[in-house]
Design a protein around this motif. Structure first.
Motif, PDB file in Angstrom:
ATOM      1  N   ILE A 326       0.902  -1.245   0.029  1.00 47.12           N
ATOM      2  CA  ILE A 326       0.112  -0.100  -0.169  1.00 47.12           C
ATOM      3  C   ILE A 326       0.840   1.152   0.040  1.00 47.12           C
ATOM      4  O   ILE A 326       0.656   2.226  -0.982  1.00 47.12           O
ATOM      5  N   MET A 327       1.891   1.421   0.677  1.00 49.20           N
ATOM      6  CA  MET A 327       2.854   2.280   0.852  1.00 49.20           C
ATOM      7  C   MET A 327       3.275   2.827  -0.501  1.00 49.20           C
ATOM      8  O   MET A 327       3.617   3.713  -0.885  1.00 49.20           O
ATOM      9  N   LEU A 328       3.986   1.702  -1.034  1.00 50.56           N
ATOM     10  CA  LEU A 328       4.593   1.808  -2.278  1.00 50.56           C
ATOM     11  C   LEU A 328       3.564   2.396  -3.621  1.00 50.56           C
ATOM     12  O   LEU A 328       3.900   3.366  -4.242  1.00 50.56           O
ATOM     13  N   GLY A 329       2.236   1.698  -3.499  1.00 49.07           N
ATOM     14  CA  GLY A 329       1.344   2.227  -4.425  1.00 49.07           C
ATOM     15  C   GLY A 329       0.713   3.782  -4.160  1.00 49.07           C
ATOM     16  O   GLY A 329       0.696   4.184  -5.105  1.00 49.07           O
ATOM     17  N   MET A 330       0.872   4.064  -2.938  1.00 48.06           N
ATOM     18  CA  MET A 330       0.470   5.464  -2.553  1.00 48.06           C
ATOM     19  C   MET A 330       1.564   6.426  -2.930  1.00 48.06           C
ATOM     20  O   MET A 330       1.236   7.397  -3.375  1.00 48.06           O
ATOM     21  N   GLY A 331       2.923   5.652  -2.876  1.00 47.98           N
ATOM     22  CA  GLY A 331       3.937   6.573  -3.251  1.00 47.98           C
ATOM     23  C   GLY A 331       4.028   6.937  -4.748  1.00 47.98           C
ATOM     24  O   GLY A 331       4.260   7.952  -5.227  1.00 47.98           O
ATOM     25  N   VAL A 332       3.745   5.981  -5.571  1.00 50.33           N
ATOM     26  CA  VAL A 332       3.532   6.225  -7.137  1.00 50.33           C
ATOM     27  C   VAL A 332       2.729   6.994  -7.382  1.00 50.33           C
ATOM     28  O   VAL A 332       2.602   7.938  -8.313  1.00 50.33           O
ATOM     29  N   VAL A 333       1.512   7.178  -6.826  1.00 50.25           N
ATOM     30  CA  VAL A 333       0.404   7.760  -7.282  1.00 50.25           C
ATOM     31  C   VAL A 333       0.714   9.497  -6.717  1.00 50.25           C
ATOM     32  O   VAL A 333       0.383  10.356  -7.343  1.00 50.25           O
ATOM     33  N   THR A 334       1.243   9.662  -5.645  1.00 50.17           N
ATOM     34  CA  THR A 334       1.843  10.830  -5.156  1.00 50.17           C
ATOM     35  C   THR A 334       2.991  11.468  -6.270  1.00 50.17           C
ATOM     36  O   THR A 334       2.678  12.766  -6.415  1.00 50.17           O
ATOM     37  N   GLU A 335       3.623  10.778  -6.673  1.00 45.53           N
ATOM     38  CA  GLU A 335       4.746  11.234  -7.524  1.00 45.53           C
ATOM     39  C   GLU A 335       4.045  11.580  -9.213  1.00 45.53           C
ATOM     40  O   GLU A 335       4.474  12.236 -10.062  1.00 45.53           O
ATOM     41  N   THR A 336       2.796  11.129  -9.495  1.00 42.07           N
ATOM     42  CA  THR A 336       1.942  11.685 -10.516  1.00 42.07           C
ATOM     43  C   THR A 336       1.296  12.924 -10.258  1.00 42.07           C
ATOM     44  O   THR A 336       0.901  13.332 -11.281  1.00 42.07           O
ATOM     45  N   GLY A 337       1.279  13.372  -9.043  1.00 38.71           N
ATOM     46  CA  GLY A 337       0.695  14.937  -8.725  1.00 38.71           C
ATOM     47  C   GLY A 337      -0.807  14.733  -8.431  1.00 38.71           C
ATOM     48  O   GLY A 337      -1.423  15.799  -8.454  1.00 38.71           O
ATOM     49  N   VAL A 338      -1.599  13.504  -8.470  1.00 33.31           N
ATOM     50  CA  VAL A 338      -2.914  13.651  -8.613  1.00 33.31           C
ATOM     51  C   VAL A 338      -3.332  14.132  -6.890  1.00 33.31           C
ATOM     52  O   VAL A 338      -4.455  14.569  -6.986  1.00 33.31           O
ATOM     53  N   PHE A 339      -2.697  13.531  -6.121  1.00 30.92           N
ATOM     54  CA  PHE A 339      -3.277  13.660  -4.899  1.00 30.92           C
ATOM     55  C   PHE A 339      -3.306  15.400  -4.529  1.00 30.92           C
ATOM     56  O   PHE A 339      -3.856  15.887  -3.711  1.00 30.92           O
ATOM     57  N   SER A 340      -2.304  16.072  -5.241  1.00 29.49           N
ATOM     58  CA  SER A 340      -2.179  17.435  -5.187  1.00 29.49           C
ATOM     59  C   SER A 340      -3.532  17.877  -5.634  1.00 29.49           C
ATOM     60  O   SER A 340      -4.115  18.861  -5.168  1.00 29.49           O
ATOM     61  N   ASP A 341      -4.007  17.460  -6.784  1.00 27.45           N
ATOM     62  CA  ASP A 341      -5.262  17.942  -7.505  1.00 27.45           C
ATOM     63  C   ASP A 341      -6.396  17.405  -6.554  1.00 27.45           C
ATOM     64  O   ASP A 341      -7.436  18.452  -6.556  1.00 27.45           O
ATOM     65  N   VAL A 342      -6.582  16.435  -5.961  1.00 29.31           N
ATOM     66  CA  VAL A 342      -7.732  15.780  -5.212  1.00 29.31           C
ATOM     67  C   VAL A 342      -7.746  16.756  -3.849  1.00 29.31           C
ATOM     68  O   VAL A 342      -8.695  17.105  -3.613  1.00 29.31           O
ATOM     69  N   SER A 343      -6.599  17.058  -3.333  1.00 29.77           N
ATOM     70  CA  SER A 343      -6.504  18.138  -2.057  1.00 29.77           C
ATOM     71  C   SER A 343      -7.112  19.403  -2.336  1.00 29.77           C
ATOM     72  O   SER A 343      -7.797  19.986  -1.582  1.00 29.77           O
ATOM     73  N   ALA A 344      -6.738  19.910  -3.452  1.00 26.50           N
ATOM     74  CA  ALA A 344      -7.194  21.127  -4.020  1.00 26.50           C
ATOM     75  C   ALA A 344      -8.646  21.024  -4.450  1.00 26.50           C
ATOM     76  O   ALA A 344      -9.255  22.067  -3.930  1.00 26.50           O
ATOM     77  N   TRP A 345      -9.112  20.070  -4.861  1.00 28.77           N
ATOM     78  CA  TRP A 345     -10.695  20.001  -5.075  1.00 28.77           C
ATOM     79  C   TRP A 345     -11.254  19.896  -3.950  1.00 28.77           C
ATOM     80  O   TRP A 345     -12.451  20.401  -3.503  1.00 28.77           O
ATOM     81  N   ILE A 346     -10.689  18.959  -2.785  1.00 28.25           N
ATOM     82  CA  ILE A 346     -11.491  19.126  -1.289  1.00 28.25           C
ATOM     83  C   ILE A 346     -11.429  20.243  -0.689  1.00 28.25           C
ATOM     84  O   ILE A 346     -12.351  20.856  -0.106  1.00 28.25           O
TER      85      ILE A 346
END
Length: 469
Positions: A326-346
């Motif tokens: 799970i931590m490696l999976g979250m790491g690769v998604v973090t590196e795509t920049g998607v989490f920044s977009d999701v947090s901005a939407w929230i």
């Protein structure tokens, strides 16, 4: 490629949530997404690196021509290994604490629990075993503690329905007990290592909500138990074949194991080294004490007959692989920049950490406690106090500083909310397998009780945070 990686993660969420139906182990799914995600990422590495790390990559090249091999070496050394190190530190901590509890158990250091709960009174048995679970899980690993207590309970209570109710209370106590300390649950440990919380501050806020989230459902479960339990008390296990410890030696080992873990926050504050190093230090000392006390049996072939090491080892390996994946999976998604977009939407559309907390708690009961917790933790960086003055909404963004409200809300909401369904945590799934519990039975008999305790805990946590601002 970003869309593909995100879709892979969402598919993994679905497969983890439906693992009890498909029969596919959630640890296998987590490891798969953690490995395949990075393979997909590195195949299109240049695009991702130029979007997220252009300056660092240019410095890495030092004037050399960019190439496919160069970007792969950069990702491996400067991106990938950072996430491996973070995941490995959590796994090493889990390995140390799970080994500690197994050494203590195999030496009979927890035999006092079985003596303590020797009664046919349902109230006394329920409260003593859940109290012991709550306390031990706060200091050790909640999965291992729950497994050990479920095995003890299973050997005592003969009636299956009574075991189902008491076992559900044990899972609740383990998850709630683990969430109010930084060493009792992987999510709290990640927050602590990340610098999002400090140990004393974290526990001072989450202790009362965690106690209420445990006590209220347990009170309600107690009402469903009969006046007299159907129990069978077998003799205490003969320990002569695998340990020759007397009473004071067992107390000393318990003190070394549990007391040593209490010192880990101090160790971390003094040295600034990862907490897993402190846990390994405690393990090494306990290991030496174990060999000194059992030196006459170390060469004996009889030191293989233990009651539950296989159950602990199987669950421990699953938990460690699941956390790593799970931590490696979250790491690769973090590196795509998607989490920044999701947090901005929230921030723009929800703008309320309590709504995020409630939704996260509900999702954790369906998907998995740790998966949702690490997803929420990955959404936001830790802000520094001096940054708040530069932000448009400083009051709201103050929730994301070190010891901010967001981290505490996520930790409690996901841990306690994960008990709403038996599939929300690995300990809940262990209970389902051990007692052959159906999700419908749990939803009818346990979920409403957990919901009451969880909501009361959330209200108390809100009051604590609100009145201390």
């Amino acid at each position: 490629m970003t869309l593909i990686i995100v879709l892979m993660l969402l598919l993994a969420y679905v497969l983890i949530a439906t693992g009890h139906l498909t029969g596919v182990n959630k640890a296998a799914i987590a490891v798969f997404i953690g490995t395949i995600g990075w393979v997909v990422y590195i195949c299109w590495g240049t695009d991702f690196v130029m979007a997220e790390h252009p300056g660092e990559y240019a410095e890495f090249l030092a004037g050399a021509e960019p190439s496919s091999d160069a970007v792969k070496y950069y990702i491996y050394g400067n991106v990938f290994l950072n996430y491996v190190g973070r995941a490995a530190s959590i796994v090493m901590f889990l390995l140390a604490t799970m080994t500690i509890i197994e050494i203590l158990h195999n030496n009979g250091c927890f035999d006092f629990i079985q003596k303590w709960i020797k009664t046919r009174n349902p109230k006394r048995l329920l409260w003593t075993i859940t109290f012991a679970t709550f306390i031990i899980s706060a200091n050790l690993d909640n999965l291992t503690t729950a497994t050990m207590m479920l095995v003890i309970m299973h050997s005592i209570v003969q009636n299956r329905r009574q075991r189902m109710l008491i076992g559900s209370a044990i899972v609740i106590a383990a998850n709630c007990g683990g969430c109010f300390t930084v060493i009792g649950d992987p999510a709290g440990l990640i927050l602590w290592e990340k610098g999002a919380v400090t140990a004393t501050h974290f526990s001072s806020y989450l202790a009362l909500p965690a106690i209420l989230a445990w006590v209220i459902p347990t009170v309600l479960i107690n009402r469903q138990l009969p006046d007299r339990l159907d129990t069978q008390w077998s003799p205490m296990p003969y320990r002569g074949d695998d340990t020759n410890l007397n009473q004071w030696q067992r107390v000393l080992m318990l003190f070394v194991g549990i007391g040593g873990l209490w010192f880990i926050p101090t160790f971390h504050n003094i040295t600034k080294l990862s907490p897993f190093l402190g846990a390994l230090c405690v393990l090494s000392v306990l290991w030496v004490v174990n060999e000194v006390f059992n030196r006459k049996l170390m060469s004996s072939d009889q030191m293989t007959d233990h009651r539950i090491p296989q159950a602990l080892q199987y669950g421990a390996i699953q938990q460690m692989l699941f956390v790593m994946g799970i931590m490696l999976g979250m790491g690769v998604v973090t590196e795509t920049g998607v989490f920044s977009d999701v947090s901005a939407w929230i921030d723009e559309n929800i703008h309320n950490i309590w709504i995020v907390g409630i939704v996260s708690g509900l999702l954790s009961s369906i998907v998995d406690t740790f998966t949702i917790a690490i997803s929420n933790i990955s959404l936001y960086p830790i802000l520094e106090g001096r940054q708040l003055g530069l932000l448009a909404d400083a009051d709201y963004m103050a929730n994301f500083v070190a010891n901010g409200a967001y981290w505490k809300v996520v930790a409690f909401a996901t841990a306690a909310g994960g008990c709403l369904l038996s599939v929300g945590s690995i300990s809940g799934i262990a209970l389902m397998k051990m007692e052959h519990i159906h999700l419908g039975w749990y939803l009818k008999n346990v979920s409403p009780k957990v919901l009451v305790g969880w909501l009361v805990g959330m209200v108390v946590l809100w009051a604590e945070i609100y009145f201390t601002l």
